[in-house]
Motif scaffolding. Structure first.
Motif, PDB file in Angstrom:
ATOM      1  N   THR A  56       0.840  -1.199   0.000  1.00 52.05           N
ATOM      2  CA  THR A  56       0.000   0.000   0.000  1.00 52.05           C
ATOM      3  C   THR A  56       0.873   1.246   0.000  1.00 52.05           C
ATOM      4  OG1 THR A  56      -1.753  -1.141   1.185  1.00 52.05           O
ATOM      5  CG2 THR A  56      -1.811   1.247   1.227  1.00 52.05           C
ATOM      6  N   LYS A  57       1.901   1.252   0.830  1.00 52.94           N
ATOM      7  CA  LYS A  57       2.793   2.408   0.901  1.00 52.94           C
ATOM      8  C   LYS A  57       3.456   2.656  -0.448  1.00 52.94           C
ATOM      9  CE  LYS A  57       6.686   4.303   3.451  1.00 52.94           C
ATOM     10  NZ  LYS A  57       7.715   4.066   4.471  1.00 52.94           N
ATOM     11  N   ASP A  58       3.858   1.583  -1.119  1.00 53.74           N
ATOM     12  CA  ASP A  58       4.480   1.732  -2.439  1.00 53.74           C
ATOM     13  C   ASP A  58       3.505   2.322  -3.454  1.00 53.74           C
ATOM     14  OD1 ASP A  58       6.822   0.663  -1.468  1.00 53.74           O
ATOM     15  OD2 ASP A  58       6.476  -1.333  -2.314  1.00 53.74           O
ATOM     16  N   GLN A  59       2.223   1.977  -3.346  1.00 48.36           N
ATOM     17  CA  GLN A  59       1.230   2.437  -4.315  1.00 48.36           C
ATOM     18  C   GLN A  59       0.673   3.818  -3.990  1.00 48.36           C
ATOM     19  OE1 GLN A  59       0.853   0.932  -7.140  1.00 48.36           O
ATOM     20  NE2 GLN A  59       2.267  -0.616  -6.429  1.00 48.36           N
ATOM     21  N   ASP A  60       0.820   4.263  -2.751  1.00 45.94           N
ATOM     22  CA  ASP A  60       0.315   5.572  -2.328  1.00 45.94           C
ATOM     23  C   ASP A  60       1.382   6.630  -2.606  1.00 45.94           C
ATOM     24  OD1 ASP A  60      -0.930   7.724  -1.120  1.00 45.94           O
ATOM     25  OD2 ASP A  60      -0.610   7.003   0.920  1.00 45.94           O
ATOM     26  N   GLN A  61       1.556   6.949  -3.872  1.00 42.75           N
ATOM     27  CA  GLN A  61       2.640   7.836  -4.268  1.00 42.75           C
ATOM     28  C   GLN A  61       2.464   9.265  -3.769  1.00 42.75           C
ATOM     29  OE1 GLN A  61       3.650   7.317  -8.349  1.00 42.75           O
ATOM     30  NE2 GLN A  61       3.823   5.110  -8.113  1.00 42.75           N
ATOM     31  N   SER A  62       1.236   9.684  -3.549  1.00 52.30           N
ATOM     32  CA  SER A  62       1.018  11.045  -3.051  1.00 52.30           C
ATOM     33  C   SER A  62       1.143  11.108  -1.529  1.00 52.30           C
ATOM     34  CB  SER A  62      -0.359  11.553  -3.487  1.00 52.30           C
ATOM     35  OG  SER A  62      -1.372  10.735  -2.941  1.00 52.30           O
ATOM     36  N   ARG A  63       1.296   9.949  -0.890  1.00 53.42           N
ATOM     37  CA  ARG A  63       1.457   9.845   0.576  1.00 53.42           C
ATOM     38  C   ARG A  63       0.285  10.467   1.345  1.00 53.42           C
ATOM     39  NH1 ARG A  63       4.452   6.239  -0.871  1.00 53.42           N
ATOM     40  NH2 ARG A  63       6.675   6.468  -1.020  1.00 53.42           N
ATOM     41  N   ASP A  64      -0.917  10.311   0.804  1.00 51.33           N
ATOM     42  CA  ASP A  64      -2.097  10.851   1.483  1.00 51.33           C
ATOM     43  C   ASP A  64      -2.975   9.757   2.088  1.00 51.33           C
ATOM     44  OD1 ASP A  64      -3.147   9.724  -0.799  1.00 51.33           O
ATOM     45  OD2 ASP A  64      -4.112  11.552  -1.528  1.00 51.33           O
TER      46      ASP A  64
END
Length: 97
Positions: A56-64
């Motif tokens: 999930t962290k890898d896919q959440d590129q906007s870090r929101d």
């Protein structure tokens, strides 16, 4: 008649919208619930309990904390790779390989 692969793809798309609800994205909590409800063997047998969080962290590129549908589909691909070894063993035990 639709192929099994076509049906599977349709199911993945449907699940992304079902678990997103009225939002146009999934949260980490949404993804964890989806995995626990729809792929319980992955959650139970995963050697790395943080696998979902890492992907999930890898896919959440906007870090929101939000994963859009395109990123969700990439995450499903990542989770499929992560649980491949388990399913290979499972299929051999079931005599399906």
């Amino acid at each position: 008649m639709q192929s099994q692969m076509g049906h599977t793809m349709e199911t993945v798309i449907f699940m992304s919208y079902k678990f997103a609800g009225d939002k146009s994205y999934l949260t980490k909590v949404d993804l964890r619930v989806l995995m626990e409800k729809r792929v319980p063997r992955f959650s139970e047998k995963q050697e790395d309990p943080l696998a979902v969080d890492k992907i999930t962290k890898d896919q959440d590129q906007s870090r929101d904390g939000k994963v859009d549908s395109q990123s969700f589909f990439l995450q499903i691909a990542g989770l499929t790779i992560a649980c491949n070894d388990y399913f290979v063993v499972y299929m051999k035990q079931k005599g399906k390989k």
